[in-house]
Design a protein around this motif. Structure first.
Motif: not given
Lengths: 299, 343
Positions: A222-230
């Protein structure tokens, strides 16, 4: 019947690798679910916020004045809770089916049928059971606190805390022992409340280790995903979250969201992807564990 | 019972720092750059904020700037977390598989995921244990205070508190080999890592304290040098270069900003030096445990299937490098030649 926790932990990844389209289906499903939940909740919550605002301004003196708020909230929950339970059952069933019946891949393993209803019932009963057990310990703890105050016996506070911690331990133990209920119901195609107990005998520590690992991996993903999504969201110019954070008056929240539907949709979409990922990573391992632990004579 | 040598562990760390100074610089940068980046992001935003935010509109503007800033800093924190996982794994890898030198031993793969998960697990576990113990201890002290007397309560509190501190150190030491063991065995190594430290826990506590002492000593020496430099600078009349004190008081942020902008080459030089120092401290804190793990591994590693796994092995999450666990310190030139630095 050997059980390898570290192997089961990655079942979610394996599931997605076997059938990448599930991510799309589940994202779509969660998007729809979130949208429906939002729509169901929007009008009642809006009314509740308005009522609260009016009450605040009129300086309430008694709890009776809050009754209409409670009634409105209860009315909303009466619609929201069953919907939530149903969506929950559909989602968990889909993941279990993806691991246990990989050939039935249509619609991303999503169905609405007997399996889902059985899972809903079993989940409901087991959740109520867990809640009841935990509340029993909490009440016992509070009773100890009360006794401590009444009898001026300060050691009762310590006892109360120990009782509540014990309750937490029992809750976790029960949850782990019952964790194979959903795959059991999907595989056996019949209602089975406590079969999971038998299957998990002696396997508490490996199973809980697997659960914790799966949770941690989902956190990292989820952290990795936020790093990309944000950054992507910031690029698209969506600062809806920033606007939401600035609202001081809750009754403005719903109108704000309603006015920014496209940005809300993007927000929901990223949320849906994140939820789908987390669901797969967190729940698939339990179905994999079930596969490893079930008696081989079963179908 | 397998033993490890504290001297060798620390020696390996210094060895690494001396032999690979550029890597040390890059590793330090992994920590320093996000901090500098967040400053670079915050300063202009803070500058734009009016000095007094009493009017309604400037307050709204300030709120918007703040939430924008919050989004950016949370992004930087997430990146920091990711970089930390990569940093720890890189240093472990530099000791455990020194032949994988490329990209300063940094990769982005399953090793990093396992180290990140292990770190999270240990961190959360420690936090939960500390909170539970603190609550129970607090209630016990309170109960003693209320029933027996303040003296007993305080002394019990101090005594038990010291015991808790020792237990915390013991726990950190016992779990300290889990992350490096996960890199060594290319699998989650909670069990093996825990068992590896059996009987060696207090030695590991000693290693923790010693590496902390050395790192602190180095930082003290360097801070001493920096302070000496600053005093010399100020004494030699350098204060005038900083600008009008009244302007500093009026708007410190803008003054700091302009100072940084005017002296940006010095900021770069300072960051590079700081990166190397931070990198050195990181290596001295992290590498000894990888060395201890490597020293303790042969005797206590679980039986590993002997034949090397072929590159077409089924479990895709394993790295393509097939070397089995116990061959790590027998890595020969041929091994390195065959597999090279391929990720």
């Amino acid at each position: 019947m050997t059980f390898s926790a570290t192997e089961a932990v990655f079942e979610g990844f394996r599931l997605v690798r076997r059938k990448p389209s599930v991510l799309i289906w589940w994202t779509l499903a969660f998007f729809v679910i979130l949208a429906i939940c939002g729509a169901v909740v929007a009008a009642p919550m809006s009314a509740i916020f308005q009522q609260l605002k009016a009450l605040e301004e009129s300086n309430p003196t008694s709890i009776e004045e809050f009754q209409p708020v409670f009634a409105a909230y209860a009315g909303m929950m009466a619609v929201f809770l069953p919907l939530g339970l149903l969506f929950n059952a559909v989602a968990y069933s889909a993941v279990a089916r993806g691991v246990l019946q990989p050939t039935k891949g249509a619609w991303g393993y999503l169905r609405l049928g007997g399996d889902e209803l059985r899972v809903l019932l079993v989940n409901l009963v087991l959740s109520l059971l867990l809640m009841a057990v935990y509340l029993a310990f909490v009440f016992a703890g509070f009773a100890a606190f009360g006794a401590g105050q009444a009898m001026n016996a300060p050691f009762m506070y310590l006892l109360g805390a120990v009782v509540m911690l014990l309750g937490l331990g029992v809750l976790i133990w029960l949850a782990v022992r019952l964790s194979l209920a959903v795959p059991l119901v999907i595989d056996g195609k019949k209602i089975n409340f406590f079969g999971s107990f038998r299957l998990t005998k002696g396997k508490f520590w490996p199973l809980s280790g697997m659960g914790i690992l799966a949770w941690l991996i989902s956190v990292v993903i989820t952290i990795l995903f936020s790093l990309v999504a944000q950054p992507l969201m910031l690029l698209v110019g969506s600062d809806l979250q920033a606007q939401m954070a600035q609202i001081s008056d809750p009754s403005e929240l719903i109108p704000l969201l309603q006015q920014n539907l496209p940005e809300l949709a993007v927000l929901l979409l990223t949320n849906a992807i994140s939820t789908a990922l987390t669901l797969a990573i967190m729940t698939a391992p339990f179905s994999a564990a079930y596969k490893q632990l079930k008696p081989s004579s079963a179908v | 019972m397998p033993r490890f040598s504290i001297g060798k562990a620390i020696g390996d760390a210094f060895d690494l720092a001396i032999k690979r100074p550029i890597s040390v610089l890059v590793w330090g940068a992994a920590t320093v750059v996000p901090v500098v980046a967040s400053f670079a992001l915050i300063l202009p935003a803070m500058e734009a904020m009016p000095a007094n935010g009493t009017e309604a509109e400037s307050q709204a503007a300030m709120m918007e700037a703040m939430s924008h800033m919050q989004a950016q800093t949370s992004l930087v924190s997430l990146a920091q977390y990711l970089l930390m996982a990569m940093l720890y794994t890189a240093i472990f890898r530099a000791i455990i598989r020194p032949q994988q030198r490329s990209f300063f031993s940094m990769r982005l793969g399953m090793d990093e995921l396992r180290v990140a998960v292990a770190g999270l697990a240990i961190g959360i576990g420690v936090w939960v244990a500390v909170v539970v113990v603190a609550v129970l201890l607090g209630l016990l002290i309170y109960a003693l205070y209320a029933s027996v007397g303040p003296q007993t309560a305080i002394w019990t509190g101090i005594g038990l508190g010291l015991l808790v501190l020792l237990a915390l150190l013991w726990g950190l030491a016992r779990t300290s080999l889990i992350a490096p063991a996960s890199v060594l065995m290319r699998d989650f190594a909670f069990g093996p890592g825990w068992n590896m430290a059996k009987g060696q826990t207090w030695a590991l506590v000693g290693l923790m304290l010693l590496s902390w002492l050395i790192a602190t000593a180095i930082q003290l020496v360097i801070s001493g040098a920096v302070i000496f430099g600053i005093i010399t600078f100020a004494g030699a009349g350098g204060m005038e270069m900083l600008g009008d004190p009244a302007a500093w008081e009026a708007n410190p942020v803008a003054m700091m900003s302009s100072l940084v902008r005017a002296n940006w080459p010095w900021v770069i030089v300072g960051s590079v030096v700081a990166s190397w120092i931070v990198g050195l401290v990181s290596v001295l804190s992290i590498a000894p445990f990888a060395s201890a793990c490597k020293q303790l591994a042969p005797g206590s590693a679980p039986p590993v299937p002997a034949p090397p796994v072929e590159p077409s092995a089924p479990a895709p999450e394993q790295e393509v490098e097939p070397a089995p666990a116990e061959a790590h310190h027998e890595t020969t030139a041929t091994d390195a030649a065959t597999h090279g630095d391929h990720t």
